[in-house]
Enzyme design. Sequence first.
Site, PDB file in Angstrom:
ATOM      1  N   GLY A  40      12.999  -0.052  46.422  1.00 39.71           N
ATOM      2  CA  GLY A  40      12.324   0.771  45.415  1.00 39.71           C
ATOM      3  C   GLY A  40      13.269   1.059  44.276  1.00 39.71           C
ATOM      4  N   ARG A 330      -4.698  22.820  41.421  1.00 43.64           N
ATOM      5  CA  ARG A 330      -5.407  21.551  41.473  1.00 43.64           C
ATOM      6  C   ARG A 330      -6.412  21.454  42.622  1.00 43.64           C
ATOM      7  NH1 ARG A 330      -0.324  17.439  40.218  1.00 43.64           N
ATOM      8  NH2 ARG A 330      -0.096  18.125  38.068  1.00 43.64           N
TER       9      ARG A 330
END
Lengths: 643, 247
Positions: A40, A330
Amino acid sequence: MKLDSKIPGGPIQNKWTEHRFNMKLVNPANKRKFRVIVVGSGLAGGAAAATLGELGYNVDCFCFQDSARRAHSIAAQGGINAAKNYPNDGDSIWRLFYDTVKGGDYRAREANVYRLAEISSNIIDTCVAQGVPFAREYGGLLDNRSFGGAQVSRTFYARGQTGQQLLIGAYQALSRQVSKGSVTMHTRTELQEIVVVDGHARGIITRNLVTGKLTRHAADAVLLCTGGYGNVFYLSTNAMGSNVTAAVKAWKKGAGFANPCYTQIHPTCIPVSSEHQSKLTLMSESLRYDGRVWVPKKKGDTRAPNVIPEDERDYYLERRYPSFGNLVPRDVASRAAKERCDAGYGVGSTGLAVYLDFSDAIDRLGEDAVRARYGNLFHMYEKITAENPYKVPMKIFPAVHYTMGGLWVDYELQTTVPGLFALGECNFSDHGANRLGASALMQGLADGYFVAPYTVGHYLAQHGSMGASGKVTTDHPAFAESENALRDRIDRLMNINGSQSVESFHKRLGKIMWDECGMARDKSGLRGAIEDIQALQKEFWSDVCVPGSKDGCNPELDKAGRVADFLEFGELMCRDALMREESCGGHFRKEHQTEDGEARRDDDNYAFAGVWEYQGDGDGDEPSLHKENLEFEHVKLTTRSYK
Amino acid sequence: MKLSLHVWRQANSNEAGRMDQITATDITEDMSFLEMLDKVNEDLICEGKEPIAFDHDCREGICGMCSLMINGVAHGPESGTTTCQLHMRSFRDGDAIYIEPWRSRAFPVIRDLMVDRSSFDRVMQAGGYISVNTGNAQDANALPIKKADADAAFDAAACIGCGACVASCPNGSAMLFVAAKVNHLGRLPQGQPERSERVKKMVDAMDAEGFGACSNHYECEAVCPKDIPADTIARMNRDHLKASLCD
Ligand SMILES: Cc1cc2nc3c(=O)[nH]c(=O)nc-3n(C[C@H](O)[C@H](O)[C@H](O)COP(=O)(O)OP(=O)(O)OC[C@H]3O[C@@H](n4cnc5c(N)ncnc54)[C@H](O)[C@@H]3O)c2cc1C
Ligand code: FES
């Protein structure tokens, strides 16, 4: 599986400092004898690879894109938090720590979160030194904005492209190490197996996505920085290539997977417009500061929004949460939108959208002021929908955005497999059951720049090739075994020659996950989903069609491998959601809600991280559950209320 | 919509490529250009043919992975837009669309529409950074930076490294890409100590990779999805001249 969180003793403020002192160091002359694999090149991986290279280790860094600079961190818009308290509005390490534990609905490990808050300031310093062009005020100092879940302004930003600028900073640092020879970058290369020798992670097998070649890489430690798994839902705000493959491979090699069901659904995304839609686009959370969310009061009202009179509009967030209104967190905002649409009040051609209306703000501030604040977002919205949000309210709907679950790691970011570390979104560590805005960038960089470089050294000093287990090379039988297993799997995929495309399976999986393991879940739905996914998995392995050849560039084969892993992982997510008989953060169980539809947590029975151990692929094999009990010494558990 | 696509097909970097005609059916206006290609690929797979390989990832115009010359224009007809942000409403039923990869000596074709842009990475490795190790930084606000300078640095730093500038330049020049980095870092006080060295090393690396020279066609500016202006190149040239004279 033993879960030893290795939380150091002593007062929380001193834990990290003391632990750093207690960890073993690697002699500078010996560092170059160690090889470290970093999978990554996003904020977590890019930062870790660059920093380990600076320290003198030999690093191999991998990404599936054609350049390290394209990792999905690049897409982050809003900003990055840090407890600098530059605005002098009362912020502190303690407040950032507190907000993060509370925002996570009390399902994170206190010691890790405290460390994150403590390190946050160093991140900003480092990034500025690298040349990251953060927004500044006229006096030349850094500007801050406020974000959801906090009452202070602690978010640093670079226009609407904070992730891009931070990632380019890490990519530059990485490029410098590549030029010095300490980091070797392997682009268009995907990890497809992890090699474990005598219980320690000692390497990986990769597939070159251009030539199809499988390669063995041996190392003294392996760091997974492979991002989140939101694409298990098919549609999400993640990039097309984001996947769960590395994490699933780790899980199958003995790494515990924690809280897979914790997913974040972001309330303000552009709604799905057709069945051909391939991904969803986020509209920054910041829009809710000036936009008002509403639906018509009348069911199935198909009139244009501008002709619906004021008293026939239901500003449902303001109605349900008078004190926070449009600014609820959220998870709450997303569920409220779903509730209205499920009840038949949704708008647009699909009925799966609500309005985000700026007309009040435009009347109050003028169009120019609104343009100055949100111009780029309005522009992006218009590009995608061909509607002008200055004239017509935006249509928005919640979309999968972030995954709080991930590989279980201890305080040193090590998984349950020694030598295998997990950083960034791919671990489970800091956000509990719900992540606050602007905290993922902070965590990825904290893990990569400031935590792993110490803790990996500590591991290497004890267990690296100089240590007890001896130098492992790619000739070890464990490499051959892993490579053969991978070769077999690729052959299997290529030889099915079925009639359905990989994409069609991914879409079907996504629909099951969204319907049954999305914003609201219940027992019977989850049980059904597990059966459906198992059946879909069987169908996949008997009827998927992968065209082309395994030798050479074959994007369909790449996708097939990823979807096969998503299928397996989707089932695990549903199991976790079924096990967790409570509602917390992003995990909402319909059975566990208050009379007015709010989430009901169960701290007596579920204040733990649920960690799953792989038990095999056989028919009767089921993953087993382990628990890391969470202890809250500093933050008092209370019910989050936004009424 | 029904469209007649003419698509570059090439099995790998060693084999010759050709333009193939493919008919795209059931295309709707709200599809993005890449979703149109997804649909075409699904149809090809159903017919037992190989899908068209193309690069893409974020589909939001920020990762720089998508490319494509569309009717001879890098990223297609809309300005300030990447291919992934382009929508089919920019086209009409019955249109013929020519789709080709970036073409440049420094970007060899990998397959179909995918090219190898690792030359950009190598140019960056030659000096596109500030030499500072993690952990060595002073407090971020100890160094005030004029807002105008910070904004100018940002404008250059907005580059997504897609390579449209190279693909549309008749000389295959990477000057806009390199200049964007040189200007981003050269505008900031942190970037001063290495300013001369950086521009020289990056320009040398650019030449070594086989990118052409700039002869002021300004095609790069016209297609840049992030609207990075060509005067960025003029600034780099000044830096380069100064650095060379001081040698
Ligand atoms: C649209 C959007 C907006 C966001 N905005 C914000 C924000 O404003 N603030 C905030 O704090 N957070 C934000 N987030 C969240 C944040 O961006 C991510 O959580 C974070 O960047 C993840 O970083 P990472 O390094 O863990 O993973 P990533 O950046 O996703 O990197 C993953 C890396 O792993 C590689 N990889 C994956 N699998 C493999 C494999 N099998 N083999 C080889 N390589 C592999 C990839 O190539 C890539 O290099 C946003 C997220 C999205 C999607
Ligand atoms: S796919 Fe990322 S910019 Fe187009």
